[in-house]
Scaffold this motif. Structure first.
Motif, PDB file in Angstrom:
ATOM      1  N   ALA A  25       0.827  -1.210   0.000  1.00  0.00           N
ATOM      2  CA  ALA A  25       0.000   0.000   0.000  1.00  0.00           C
ATOM      3  C   ALA A  25       0.861   1.260   0.000  1.00  0.00           C
ATOM      4  CB  ALA A  25      -0.921   0.009   1.218  1.00  0.00           C
ATOM      5  N   GLY A  26       1.984   1.217   0.703  1.00  0.00           N
ATOM      6  CA  GLY A  26       2.801   2.415   0.880  1.00  0.00           C
ATOM      7  C   GLY A  26       3.606   2.821  -0.333  1.00  0.00           C
ATOM      8  N   ASP A  27       4.097   1.853  -1.111  1.00  0.00           N
ATOM      9  CA  ASP A  27       4.978   2.191  -2.230  1.00  0.00           C
ATOM     10  C   ASP A  27       4.320   3.164  -3.204  1.00  0.00           C
ATOM     11  OD1 ASP A  27       6.890   0.621  -1.137  1.00  0.00           O
ATOM     12  OD2 ASP A  27       6.877  -0.925  -2.683  1.00  0.00           O
ATOM     13  N   GLU A  28       3.070   2.898  -3.571  1.00  0.00           N
ATOM     14  CA  GLU A  28       2.379   3.764  -4.526  1.00  0.00           C
ATOM     15  C   GLU A  28       2.138   5.153  -3.932  1.00  0.00           C
ATOM     16  OE1 GLU A  28       0.672   4.895  -8.120  1.00  0.00           O
ATOM     17  OE2 GLU A  28       1.906   3.163  -7.580  1.00  0.00           O
ATOM     18  N   VAL A  29       1.800   5.197  -2.650  1.00  0.00           N
ATOM     19  CA  VAL A  29       1.571   6.464  -1.957  1.00  0.00           C
ATOM     20  C   VAL A  29       2.836   7.318  -1.967  1.00  0.00           C
ATOM     21  CG1 VAL A  29       1.219   7.488   0.327  1.00  0.00           C
ATOM     22  CG2 VAL A  29      -0.309   5.695  -0.475  1.00  0.00           C
TER      23      VAL A  29
END
Length: 313
Positions: A25-29
């Protein structure tokens, strides 16, 4: 084998750019945060820095928390509080929702840029890492070629002007007179100059709106939208728009009372109150809430404290 090893090392180094915890979830954010930082300079986002700037500030703070949790997980002597992990996961969900809203807005903006021929902005967006359609990429390529030709023409024009100046200086140099035996000196003829390349037409200066003018126009748009919405039965949207319109109204009062500490402090408190109300009426993941929360963010901290201090003198 050596190539494979180097390839794996490069993958690991890329992965370490972002926290490992909840990376799906965090990588794209965080990746989009880096892209947004590159396009914040565009005029379309300068007038609303809260849209991208607020997201980037929140995403940076959350990313640091992720790195801290990564280090804590690597330390066998540290027991991580589950509340910290839950809080981090919640922040990621909020940022993910905001990111989707911004991407949707960016998609609309990109279409407007293409229709208006703003290939400078499109090129910057493409260079930042956002994918564009084939027709947009083709337009960017044609824009680059046109800019290259324009620069070549400007350089050639500069050289011609320089030649003209040098030639004028030569013609202006007086020829010494010989009294006893005057010699007729042939006049220097102007060499035929190449046809001048037309200079690009001057770009008309665009009036830069003040913050007050911007928010006055924004208030009128919100009022028009609210008036149209009242004919419908969508109570939730109407409640959200009422709160947002109120924030805009009090923002104008803040700007109008820059020298009146008490009135300014009261207006900031009103904005803060309606912002809390909009969190419920609009929803924290709503683009309206995210945008206006970012707009008032610079005022509800130090500036409110300064206004209250000035009012109490």
């Amino acid at each position: 084998m050596r190539f494979i090893l180097l390839f794996l090392i490069s993958i690991l180094s890329m992965a370490s750019d972002f926290p490992g915890i909840f990376s799906s979830a965090g990588d794209e954010v965080f990746r989009n945060m880096q892209r947004y930082e590159k396009i914040q300079i565009l005029d379309v986002y300068k007038d609303s820095p809260e849209l991208l700037e607020a997201y980037c500030m929140d995403a940076k703070a959350t990313m640091q928390k992720g790195f801290i949790l990564d280090k804590m997980k690597e330390d066998p002597e540290v027991i991580i509080d589950k509340k910290m992990i839950k809080a981090y996961a919640k922040e990621l969900r909020v940022l993910s929702n905001q990111n989707e809203q911004i991407v949707s807005q960016l998609d609309t903006d990109v279409g407007i840029m293409y229709d208006s021929g703003d290939f400078y902005s499109l090129k910057l967006i493409s260079d930042a890492g956002f994918g564009l359609s084939e027709k947009m990429l083709k337009g960017i390529k044609e824009y680059e070629e046109k800019e290259s030709r324009r620069k070549d023409f400007a350089l050639a024009n500069k050289k011609i002007n320089k030649q003209q100046v040098e030639l004028s200086k030569k013609e202006a140099t007086p020829i010494p007179k010989v009294e006893k035996a005057p010699v007729e000196v042939p006049k220097v003829q102007k060499s035929e100059l190449r046809e001048e390349i037309p200079k690009p037409a001057p770009v008309p200066k665009v009036h830069k709106k003040t913050k007050l003018e911007y928010y006055e126009e924004s208030l009128q748009r919100l009022k028009d939208e609210l008036y149209a919405l009242r004919e419908s039965e969508d109570r939730e949207k109407m409640a959200c728009l009422n709160d947002i319109t109120a924030i805009n109204y009090w923002m104008i009062k803040v700007l109008q009372n820059s020298n009146e500490a008490c009135e300014r402090a009261d207006a900031i408190r009103q904005m803060k109150s309606y912002n809390k109300a909009s969190a419920l009426s609009c929803g924290r993941s709503s683009i309206r809430y995210v945008e206006w929360r970012g707009r008032i963010k610079p005022y509800v901290g130090q500036k409110l404290f300064e206004a209250e201090a000035g009012c109490n003198k």
